[in-house]
Write a protein that holds these residues in place. Structure first.
Motif: not given
Lengths: 115, 114
Positions: B18, B20, B22, B63, B66, B75, B77, B79
């Protein structure tokens, strides 16, 4: 669906010359907005110029101007007196005016200004 | 005035992991937009957040998700990373309607999936 086409993947021009980057788009909408963004090697996209479709007058920002031909769905960018700092990727973008706040971008034109 | 800031600048992940990413918008901007810039494909719209809510989503699988925090930072994300997720991810904010003001972009996060 809206599409934006930039048919010139790469261009180069001598410093101080004028260069025109082409952009065509496809939409059935009548109200929309068009943009040109510049992406230098630093990667940060910078807004160069914008045009409202309902305005017949072509937008101008200093050395940058557009030729907006609504019937032909064409939105070209002219850079006058080109400078070394103009070297960048240039992206044409399109947005429908109904609040989805989403830009549809072309694939870009890599412009190199030669000293 | 600080611009749109993104972190990290570069991120290397293994397939299946995963990621992340920002983003902090310009002070006073309440909307955050995420775009993916894959090589040769231009920018593809991912997500739009405003006042903490997801307002619009591009044609990406679930997937990609945020959120937006109360301070308007966001954020993204991703996956179950796939090799084709390798791209530059750009965040942007706007001082008003995008039609009138366009976006102000950050410098992006370069995600590499190996």
């Amino acid at each position: 669906a809206q599409t934006v086409t930039q048919s010139q993947p790469e261009m180069s021009v001598q410093e101080a010359e004028t260069v025109t980057l082409s952009c065509t788009y496809d939409t059935s909408e009548n109200n929309y907005y068009l943009f040109w963004y510049k992406q230098p090697p630093s990667r940060q996209m910078i807004l160069v110029i914008r045009q409202e479709a309902y305005k017949q007058q072509n937008a101008t920002e200093n050395r940058f101007s557009v030729n907006f031909q609504k019937a032909a769905k064409s939105f070209s960018l002219k850079i006058s007196d080109s400078q070394l700092g103009d070297t960048a990727m240039y992206f044409c973008a399109f947005m429908i005016d109904f609040g989805n706040e989403k830009l549809t971008f072309g694939t870009g034109t890599r412009l190199t200004i030669i000293p | 005035e600080a611009g749109v800031t993104q972190s990290p600048t570069h991120l290397i992940k293994t397939r299946g992991q995963q990621a992340t990413l920002r983003c902090s918008p310009i002070s006073g901007h309440t909307s955050v937009y995420w775009y993916q810039q894959a090589l040769g494909l231009g920018l593809q719209f991912l997500l739009w957040y405003d006042e903490g809510e997801e307002r619009n989503r591009g044609n990406f699988p679930p997937r990609f998700s945020g959120r937006q925090f109360p301070n308007y930072s966001s954020e993204l994300n991703v996956n179950a990373l796939e090799l084709e997720d390798s791209a530059l991810y750009l965040c942007a904010s706007s001082r008003g309607t995008v039609a009138n003001y366009g976006y102000t972009f950050g410098s992006g996060t370069r995600l590499t999936v190996v």
